[in-house]
Design an enzyme around this catalytic site. Structure first.
Site, PDB file in Angstrom:
ATOM      1  N   SER A  13       0.730  -1.278  -0.057  1.00 25.17           N
ATOM      2  CA  SER A  13      -0.060   0.065   0.058  1.00 25.17           C
ATOM      3  C   SER A  13       0.792   1.312   0.218  1.00 25.17           C
ATOM      4  O   SER A  13       1.583   1.412   0.787  1.00 25.17           O
ATOM      5  CB  SER A  13      -0.870  -0.018   1.074  1.00 25.17           C
ATOM      6  OG  SER A  13      -1.596   1.198   1.271  1.00 25.17           O
ATOM      7  N   HIS A  36      -1.147  -1.169  -4.266  1.00 23.93           N
ATOM      8  CA  HIS A  36      -2.428  -0.821  -3.630  1.00 23.93           C
ATOM      9  C   HIS A  36      -2.479   0.501  -3.445  1.00 23.93           C
ATOM     10  O   HIS A  36      -1.549   1.064  -2.838  1.00 23.93           O
ATOM     11  CB  HIS A  36      -2.669  -1.625  -2.220  1.00 23.93           C
ATOM     12  CG  HIS A  36      -4.063  -1.551  -1.927  1.00 23.93           C
ATOM     13  ND1 HIS A  36      -5.135  -2.048  -2.179  1.00 23.93           N
ATOM     14  CD2 HIS A  36      -4.444  -0.656  -0.636  1.00 23.93           C
ATOM     15  CE1 HIS A  36      -6.289  -2.054  -1.769  1.00 23.93           C
ATOM     16  NE2 HIS A  36      -5.910  -0.936  -0.526  1.00 23.93           N
ATOM     17  N   ASP A  38      -4.893   3.672  -2.004  1.00 21.80           N
ATOM     18  CA  ASP A  38      -5.972   4.195  -1.206  1.00 21.80           C
ATOM     19  C   ASP A  38      -6.449   5.458  -1.610  1.00 21.80           C
ATOM     20  O   ASP A  38      -5.606   6.444  -1.628  1.00 21.80           O
ATOM     21  CB  ASP A  38      -5.619   4.089   0.134  1.00 21.80           C
ATOM     22  CG  ASP A  38      -5.546   2.776   0.743  1.00 21.80           C
ATOM     23  OD1 ASP A  38      -6.346   1.859   0.321  1.00 21.80           O
ATOM     24  OD2 ASP A  38      -4.340   2.444   1.425  1.00 21.80           O
ATOM     25  N   MET A  40      -9.219   8.238  -0.530  1.00 22.10           N
ATOM     26  CA  MET A  40      -9.922   8.719   0.520  1.00 22.10           C
ATOM     27  C   MET A  40     -10.529  10.312   0.348  1.00 22.10           C
ATOM     28  O   MET A  40      -9.794  10.933  -0.353  1.00 22.10           O
ATOM     29  CB  MET A  40      -9.104   8.667   1.743  1.00 22.10           C
ATOM     30  CG  MET A  40      -8.393   7.256   2.057  1.00 22.10           C
ATOM     31  SD  MET A  40      -7.638   7.378   3.812  1.00 22.10           S
ATOM     32  CE  MET A  40      -6.656   5.980   3.576  1.00 22.10           C
ATOM     33  N   HIS A  69      -8.425   1.400  -4.345  1.00 17.83           N
ATOM     34  CA  HIS A  69      -9.558   1.176  -3.208  1.00 17.83           C
ATOM     35  C   HIS A  69     -10.128   2.522  -3.051  1.00 17.83           C
ATOM     36  O   HIS A  69      -9.761   3.412  -2.548  1.00 17.83           O
ATOM     37  CB  HIS A  69      -8.663   0.722  -2.025  1.00 17.83           C
ATOM     38  CG  HIS A  69      -9.608   0.305  -0.985  1.00 17.83           C
ATOM     39  ND1 HIS A  69      -9.077   0.215   0.586  1.00 17.83           N
ATOM     40  CD2 HIS A  69     -11.010   0.603  -0.792  1.00 17.83           C
ATOM     41  CE1 HIS A  69     -10.027  -0.047   1.217  1.00 17.83           C
ATOM     42  NE2 HIS A  69     -11.056   0.167   0.647  1.00 17.83           N
ATOM     43  N   MET A  71     -12.282   4.678  -1.279  1.00 17.47           N
ATOM     44  CA  MET A  71     -12.994   4.898   0.176  1.00 17.47           C
ATOM     45  C   MET A  71     -13.595   6.138   0.131  1.00 17.47           C
ATOM     46  O   MET A  71     -13.233   7.151   0.705  1.00 17.47           O
ATOM     47  CB  MET A  71     -11.845   4.800   1.336  1.00 17.47           C
ATOM     48  CG  MET A  71     -11.508   3.444   1.736  1.00 17.47           C
ATOM     49  SD  MET A  71     -10.122   3.333   2.888  1.00 17.47           S
ATOM     50  CE  MET A  71      -8.790   3.585   1.836  1.00 17.47           C
ATOM     51  N   MET A 146     -11.892  -5.748   4.991  1.00 17.28           N
ATOM     52  CA  MET A 146     -10.968  -4.636   5.531  1.00 17.28           C
ATOM     53  C   MET A 146     -10.618  -5.430   6.990  1.00 17.28           C
ATOM     54  O   MET A 146     -11.655  -5.843   7.620  1.00 17.28           O
ATOM     55  CB  MET A 146     -11.795  -3.494   5.968  1.00 17.28           C
ATOM     56  CG  MET A 146     -11.772  -2.775   4.714  1.00 17.28           C
ATOM     57  SD  MET A 146     -10.380  -2.231   3.936  1.00 17.28           S
ATOM     58  CE  MET A 146      -9.273  -1.346   5.277  1.00 17.28           C
ATOM     59  N   ASP A 184      -6.904  -6.308   3.945  1.00 11.42           N
ATOM     60  CA  ASP A 184      -6.345  -5.049   4.143  1.00 11.42           C
ATOM     61  C   ASP A 184      -6.383  -4.476   5.395  1.00 11.42           C
ATOM     62  O   ASP A 184      -7.378  -4.255   5.898  1.00 11.42           O
ATOM     63  CB  ASP A 184      -7.010  -4.065   3.023  1.00 11.42           C
ATOM     64  CG  ASP A 184      -6.344  -2.855   3.045  1.00 11.42           C
ATOM     65  OD1 ASP A 184      -5.322  -2.586   3.751  1.00 11.42           O
ATOM     66  OD2 ASP A 184      -6.808  -1.859   2.460  1.00 11.42           O
TER      67      ASP A 184
END
Length: 229
Positions: A13, A36, A38, A40, A69, A71, A146, A184
């Site tokens: 990540s 990975h 993320d 957000m 991913h 979020m 998660m 994750d």
């Protein structure tokens, strides 16, 4: 699908990397299987990270496919943006998608329209039961469980998620589906084997990779610990 046939895939990540030197950081994880990413929005989760322009820049220098991913709230609004930015796997949260089945199908469709494969991924927060994705497994290429509460790096692995992983793996195998099962949050050499034994085969690791001086060695140590489960 037998446990022995599920080769573990390691997805470092970049949330744990040095963003100032991101290109050089990515060069240190060339032995990984996925990168990975993320995303957000400061609403669905407290933190705010990156958007499509940064994902596009990462794609240009990434050594491996991007596991993006989301979020974020209303992810269906932004699917095309992230597909166009270069996502190879695009994950959306069940909690944020009132029409999860359709959203997963749209991710696949967007890839086909662009002449490439984009894998759909449904994501579950720790408090969300496995049943939230049971109905749409045929539309998913990957399920992400998660193992921490999303939004912050460096949290400890929630052991109570192991039965959820086992349940989802059981559904996948009984239906004969080719679905990756990802975990994750808080993944380390000490617990990756338990997640693998429960049925996971894709492992997101932040500080367990980027917190080490030798990232190649760290990736291989995680991969080997999962194999030995």
């Amino acid at each position: 699908m037998s446990r022995a046939s599920r080769e573990p895939l390691i997805a470092p990540s970049i949330l744990a990397s040095d963003f100032v030197n991101l290109a050089s950081e990515l060069a240190t994880i060339e032995s990984c299987d996925l990168v990975h990413v993320d995303v957000m929005d400061g609403h669905f989760v407290p933190n705010l990270t990156i958007g499509p322009p940064v994902v596009k820049a990462i794609k240009q220098v990434s050594p491996r496919p991007l596991d993006v991913h989301l979020m974020i709230e209303s992810p269906e609004t932004y699917l095309a943006d992230y597909v166009d930015a270069g996502a190879d796997v695009l994950g959306v949260h069940a909690e944020a998608c009132p029409h999860l089945h359709g959203t997963l199908g749209t991710i696949r469709k967007l890839g086909r329209e662009r002449g490439r494969v984009v894998r759909s991924c449904a994501v579950l927060n720790p408090s969300t039961p496995a049943e939230a994705v049971e109905f749409c497994l045929e539309e998913a290429d990957q399920i992400l469980v998660m193992t921490v509460n999303p939004g912050f790096g460096g949290q400890s692995f929630i052991e109570a998620m192991l039965p959820k992983i086992e349940t989802i793996r059981g559904w996948i195998e009984r239906r004969g589906l080719a679905i990756d099962l990802e975990v994750d949050g808080g993944v380390t050499r000490d617990n990756i084997g338990r997640a693998a034994s429960a049925g996971a085969n894709v492992f997101v690791a932040g500080t367990s990779v980027f917190g080490q001086a030798d990232r190649k060695l760290a990736i291989e140590a995680l991969r080997q610990a999962a194999r030995e489960a």
